[in-house]
Enzyme design. Structure first.
Site, short mmCIF file in Angstrom:
data_model
loop_
_atom_site.label_atom_id
_atom_site.label_comp_id
_atom_site.label_asym_id
_atom_site.label_seq_id
_atom_site.Cartn_x
_atom_site.Cartn_y
_atom_site.Cartn_z
N HIS A 59 127.48 81.23 -55.00
CA HIS A 59 127.34 80.57 -53.70
C HIS A 59 126.34 81.27 -52.78
CE1 HIS A 59 130.53 83.53 -52.38
NE2 HIS A 59 129.81 83.49 -51.28
N ASP A 108 131.85 81.64 -60.12
CA ASP A 108 131.06 81.98 -58.94
C ASP A 108 130.21 83.23 -59.17
OD1 ASP A 108 130.02 81.62 -56.42
OD2 ASP A 108 131.65 82.67 -55.38
N SER A 126 129.49 89.03 -49.56
CA SER A 126 129.60 88.27 -50.80
C SER A 126 128.54 88.72 -51.80
CB SER A 126 129.44 86.77 -50.53
OG SER A 126 130.54 86.27 -49.81
#
Length: 374
Positions: A117, A147, A221
């Protein structure tokens, strides 16, 4: 009585001197106070600078940009309106949006692991190293189901992180989260492993998260979660938050999963997983009692894809899948992970529970189809 009087006079004299001329009193030499050893004789660690110093150079900041069509008012695109006013008011406009994240250099060849993402749909990806170097990166491949994405930069003398043995990790172990929260720059936070094997969170298709209370915020992230030796434990991917800030519940993809997916992407450009073609749900105690099952375990087959592997093997709704290739099935999430690890076209024995009896079926595993848009 003489001793008591002498002690009282001495204390009184010491008190007066400490008030009037404290410099007359003897002083202890100052020094650095170190933590005493514990019961095992090992000194208690009061700093993790060695682990941070080893890991930080291999954690990068990732900046992405993409062009997005900004829809203008529908009237501006109406032919009748344009006939009188032309294009002076403009039509649809392209706007450039940017975002940031983190990544981990795992190979001297320039391969960087991050979250899907973070780089998904990006038109441009720029990587900034801790030593000040920057470079454009290209996407090698991605796996939306976990992911994870792999990007690459063309630079030499790159620092790398070694993968830790997650199998030896326990709840309570100290971990460090390294990333670029809110774009303030590379930051290290400390916490412990709060839980292992977290699943059914609805974040990814395949979940086996390490939960930590190390502060993780937007921008972290794709960054590294490392142990006290500076080895990669996982990739920080999500937080539980009601405000967008850290509440002490963060989730990281374990390094074992990261390495498996990364190797598959670099070698084959993607991940190939096994597929059974069923819809399953957990076996609750109430369901177990209604099916006269001794305890609540396994995965209840709620639906079967027509002409899929399970359908071809004779499985049907209402069956309970108990074991796959001899490995017990804990719940539907565990079943999904076990099936995904099987190779397509392999014939696998599975134990099911049907009509109060346990029986075995042999299933030819299929290839998990890619979801539309992924």
């Amino acid at each position: 009585m003489i001793f008591a009087q002498t002690a009282t006079v001495g204390l009184a004299v010491w008190f007066v001197i400490s008030l009037v001329a404290p410099q007359w009193l003897p002083r202890q030499q100052g020094g650095v106070v170190t933590a005493p050893p514990d019961a095992s004789g090992v000194a208690v660690v009061n700093s993790y600078h060695d682990a941070a110093h080893q890991a930080m150079p291999a954690v990068v900041n990732i900046y992405t940009a993409k062009d997005v069509k900004a829809r203008s008012h529908p009237l501006l695109n109406d032919p009748f309106f344009k006939r009188f006013f032309g294009d002076r008011f403009g039509g649809d406009e392209t706007q450039r949006t940017s975002s940031l994240g983190s990544g981990v250099i795992v190979s001297g060849s320039g391969y960087i692991v991050t979250n899907n993402h973070v780089v998904e749909s990006a038109d441009e990806i720029e990587v900034a190293l801790a030593d000040g170097r920057t470079a454009e990166a290209t996407i090698i491949g991605s796996d939306p189901d976990t992911d994870i994405a792999v990007i690459k930069v063309e630079l030499d003398k790159l620092p790398t992180l070694a993968f830790a043995d997650v199998g030896k990790m326990q709840v309570g172990d100290v971990v460090l989260a390294i990333g670029n929260p809110f774009g303030v720059g590379q930051t290290v936070t400390m916490g412990i492993v709060s839980a292992l094997g977290r699943s059914q969170l609805g974040i990814n298709t395949f979940e086996n998260f390490i939960q930590t209370d190390a502060a993780i915020n937007p921008g972290n992230s794709g960054g590294a979660l490392v142990d006290t030796h500076g080895n990669l434990v996982g990739i920080n991917t999500a937080i539980y938050s009601r405000t967008g800030g850290s509440l002490g519940i963060g989730f990281a993809i374990p390094s074992t999963t990261v390495r498996q997916v990364m190797d598959a992407i670099i070698k084959d450009g993607g991940v190939t997983r096994g597929w059974l073609g069923i819809e399953a749900q957990d076996v609750t105690p109430e369901l177990a009692a209604s099916f006269r099952l001794a305890d609540a375990h396994g995965a209840l087959i709620a639906g079967v894809v027509r002409a899929g592997p399970a359908d071809a093997a004779g499985m049907r709704p209402g069956d309970i899948l108990l074991a796959i290739a001899g490995t017990p099935v804990k719940d539907s999430s565990d079943m999904l992970n076990q099936i995904a690890e099987l190779k397509p076209d392999a014939e696998v024995k599975m134990d099911i529970y049907r009509a109060g009896k346990q029986q075995a079926v042999t299933v030819k595993i299929g290839r998990r189809p890619k979801l539309s848009g992924r």
